[in-house]
Write a protein that holds these residues in place. Structure first.
Motif, PDB file in Angstrom:
ATOM      1  N   GLY A  15       0.076  22.776  25.105  1.00 33.91           N
ATOM      2  CA  GLY A  15      -0.483  21.708  24.285  1.00 33.91           C
ATOM      3  C   GLY A  15      -1.771  21.152  24.871  1.00 33.91           C
ATOM      4  O   GLY A  15      -2.778  21.001  24.174  1.00 33.91           O
ATOM      5  N   GLN A  16      -1.744  20.850  26.168  1.00 36.24           N
ATOM      6  CA  GLN A  16      -2.937  20.311  26.827  1.00 36.24           C
ATOM      7  C   GLN A  16      -4.052  21.348  26.867  1.00 36.24           C
ATOM      8  O   GLN A  16      -5.228  21.006  26.681  1.00 36.24           O
ATOM      9  N   LEU A  32      -5.581  27.122  35.481  1.00 34.93           N
ATOM     10  CA  LEU A  32      -4.682  26.309  36.314  1.00 34.93           C
ATOM     11  C   LEU A  32      -3.741  25.468  35.450  1.00 34.93           C
ATOM     12  O   LEU A  32      -2.568  25.293  35.790  1.00 34.93           O
ATOM     13  N   VAL A  33      -4.251  24.967  34.321  1.00 35.90           N
ATOM     14  CA  VAL A  33      -3.399  24.198  33.397  1.00 35.90           C
ATOM     15  C   VAL A  33      -2.364  25.108  32.744  1.00 35.90           C
ATOM     16  O   VAL A  33      -1.201  24.723  32.573  1.00 35.90           O
ATOM     17  N   LEU A  34      -2.775  26.325  32.388  1.00 36.87           N
ATOM     18  CA  LEU A  34      -1.831  27.293  31.808  1.00 36.87           C
ATOM     19  C   LEU A  34      -0.728  27.665  32.787  1.00 36.87           C
ATOM     20  O   LEU A  34       0.423  27.862  32.399  1.00 36.87           O
ATOM     21  N   PHE A  35      -1.081  27.757  34.081  1.00 44.00           N
ATOM     22  CA  PHE A  35      -0.073  28.035  35.113  1.00 44.00           C
ATOM     23  C   PHE A  35       0.967  26.914  35.184  1.00 44.00           C
ATOM     24  O   PHE A  35       2.080  27.119  35.646  1.00 44.00           O
ATOM     25  N   THR A  88      -1.229  19.879  41.777  1.00 45.22           N
ATOM     26  CA  THR A  88      -0.171  19.839  40.760  1.00 45.22           C
ATOM     27  C   THR A  88       0.685  21.098  40.822  1.00 45.22           C
ATOM     28  O   THR A  88       1.921  21.034  40.698  1.00 45.22           O
ATOM     29  N   LEU A  89       0.044  22.253  41.017  1.00 42.94           N
ATOM     30  CA  LEU A  89       0.786  23.518  41.107  1.00 42.94           C
ATOM     31  C   LEU A  89       1.640  23.575  42.369  1.00 42.94           C
ATOM     32  O   LEU A  89       2.703  24.194  42.384  1.00 42.94           O
ATOM     33  N   VAL A  90       1.170  22.915  43.453  1.00 46.65           N
ATOM     34  CA  VAL A  90       1.877  22.982  44.740  1.00 46.65           C
ATOM     35  C   VAL A  90       3.010  21.960  44.812  1.00 46.65           C
ATOM     36  O   VAL A  90       4.145  22.293  45.158  1.00 46.65           O
ATOM     37  N   ILE A  91       2.699  20.701  44.489  1.00 46.27           N
ATOM     38  CA  ILE A  91       3.696  19.628  44.666  1.00 46.27           C
ATOM     39  C   ILE A  91       4.083  18.963  43.344  1.00 46.27           C
ATOM     40  O   ILE A  91       4.714  17.917  43.333  1.00 46.27           O
ATOM     41  N   SER A 143      -4.256  17.245  34.064  1.00 44.02           N
ATOM     42  CA  SER A 143      -4.886  17.826  32.876  1.00 44.02           C
ATOM     43  C   SER A 143      -5.457  16.754  31.944  1.00 44.02           C
ATOM     44  O   SER A 143      -6.399  17.002  31.198  1.00 44.02           O
ATOM     45  N   GLU A 144      -4.876  15.538  31.979  1.00 41.63           N
ATOM     46  CA  GLU A 144      -5.427  14.433  31.185  1.00 41.63           C
ATOM     47  C   GLU A 144      -6.807  14.040  31.719  1.00 41.63           C
ATOM     48  O   GLU A 144      -7.731  13.771  30.953  1.00 41.63           O
TER      49      GLU A 144
END
Length: 407
Positions: free
Chosen positions: A182-183, A174-177, A108-111, A132-133
């Motif tokens: 919210g998630q 990783l989600v914060l990045f 997710t962070l890359v693409i 993240s879900e």
């Protein structure tokens, strides 16, 4: 042919243990969601306001949501009638989930695709996948699995699950990045709910949590007195406390949401008759769909939706209290906190009870990833309920057999 007969025999044998009130509640919420997604998006879709200025058919979002609902219902029915929850307790299954979610978060962070300032989605063509879900599901299964393995010693020594905690923290980073606050908040609620209910470090959590809360309040009060609060935080606070004072600025969305809720009165203006969805509410089919529900179905309609959402939460806690298995107990609690917290955060945000965070209303809002993730959670709750009921019947039978033996 033989395998098919075995499957049908298994379904016939276990279907009586399905929690049908839960299953019916899920289906009703999905149907309400379909109707409201169509109502909330049909006009905006034809004008192109929800599709980057490109007009589409009035059924564009409805058709996509229908696809997500069909996929989700198939998943739920497959899990409820065919799957066995014991499969999820296998170490290889747990490792596979951990590796899979970690890879998805990195990808997710890359693409990842950037939507509304958050790089949280991977474009699959037919839908946008939000890793993240799925992390919520992984945590709901992995943490209970590890806690059960270390029981009862882990209640006194939280270091026994330090590895799983570090895994969750890494995933949260990783989600914060991805800039998805919210998630991150919802995942933390699920994680701490499981830990708290399991009894791990409850005294320390209460002691240190209270001290942190008191310290935060003292610092916040001093900052307000000394006018040291950053301007963007001041804007959020003033919007929350007085949205109509900022109606043409930061309070525009919230004030329109509150007007939509107020316009509905007791019984609403009727399906399709919302005024505020006509360009006044941002994302009326996703984040603000509850405001449209209240305007069109009134207070009664809104309360029915809230009741249905929290019936699932109530039933999950009921099931958790029926079993002695730590894994089943904590899975039920994780799912209850997932659905309950997300419902509260969505409704609280659009009603100016808490700051807006942009999370969907479970089973109602438009969206593929959230719908599928929540449906997997529902499937997990149903197969866990099925196993709890089977264990309960087996235990009763065992007690009866023992009584007969002694008499």
């Amino acid at each position: 042919m033989k395998n098919f007969k075995n499957i049908m025999r298994y379904i016939g044998k276990t279907s009586k243990f399905i929690d049908y009130p839960l299953l019916i509640t899920y289906v009703v919420l999905c149907l309400i969601g379909l109707v409201m997604v169509y109502s909330a998006s049909m006009v905006a879709a034809t004008k192109g306001t929800l599709t980057g200025g490109v007009p589409v058919t009035g059924t564009y979002f409805y058709n996509r949501q229908l696809l997500y609902v069909i996929m989700s219902v198939i998943i739920v029915f497959f899990m409820a009638f065919i799957m066995n929850v014991k499969v999820l307790k296998k170490p290889n299954v747990q490792k596979g989930m951990m590796i899979g979610i970690f890879v998805l978060l990195l990808l997710t962070l890359v693409i990842g695709k950037n939507i509304n300032g958050s790089k949280s989605w991977i474009n699959l063509g037919f839908m946008n996948l939000q890793a993240s879900e799925l992390l919520k599901i992984t945590i709901t299964l992995y943490i209970p699995f590890m806690i059960e393995k270390k029981m009862p010693a882990v209640r006194q020594n939280i270091k026994l699950i330090l590895g799983p905690i570090l895994f969750v923290v890494t995933c949260l980073i990783l989600v914060l990045f991805q800039k998805d606050v919210g998630q991150t908040m919802l995942i933390l609620i699920i994680f701490f709910s499981i830990l708290f209910y399991s009894g791990i470090g409850v005294q320390n959590m209460l002691k240190w949590g209270t001290l942190v809360a008191i310290g935060f309040l003292i610092i916040a009060t001093l900052m307000l007195i000394l006018h040291m609060v950053p301007s963007y935080l001041q804007a959020r606070f003033s919007t929350l406390t007085n949205p109509f004072g900022q109606e043409s600025g930061t309070g525009y969305h919230i004030s329109n949401s509150l007007m939509a809720i107020g316009n509905g009165g007791l019984f609403g203006r009727g399906i399709g008759n919302s005024i505020m969805k006509l360009g006044y509410l941002p994302e009326p089919h996703t984040d603000f769909i509850f405001a449209v529900i209240c305007e069109e179905l009134g207070l009664v309609g809104g309360l029915i939706v809230i009741f249905l959402e929290y019936f699932i939460v109530y039933r999950a806690f009921q099931l958790a209290n029926k079993t002695t298995s730590h894994f089943y107990k904590l899975v039920c609690v994780g799912i209850a906190s997932y659905i309950g917290s997300q419902t509260f955060v969505n409704i609280g945000g659009i009603s100016a009870t808490i700051p807006l965070t942009g999370v969907p209303l479970p089973f109602i809002s438009f969206g593929g990833s959230a719908m599928i993730s929540l449906s997997i959670a529902m499937g997990l709750l149903l197969i866990t309920a099925k196993q709890i009921k089977q264990d309960e019947k087996r235990n009763k039978q065992r007690k009866l057999d023992m009584k007969r033996r002694f008499h």
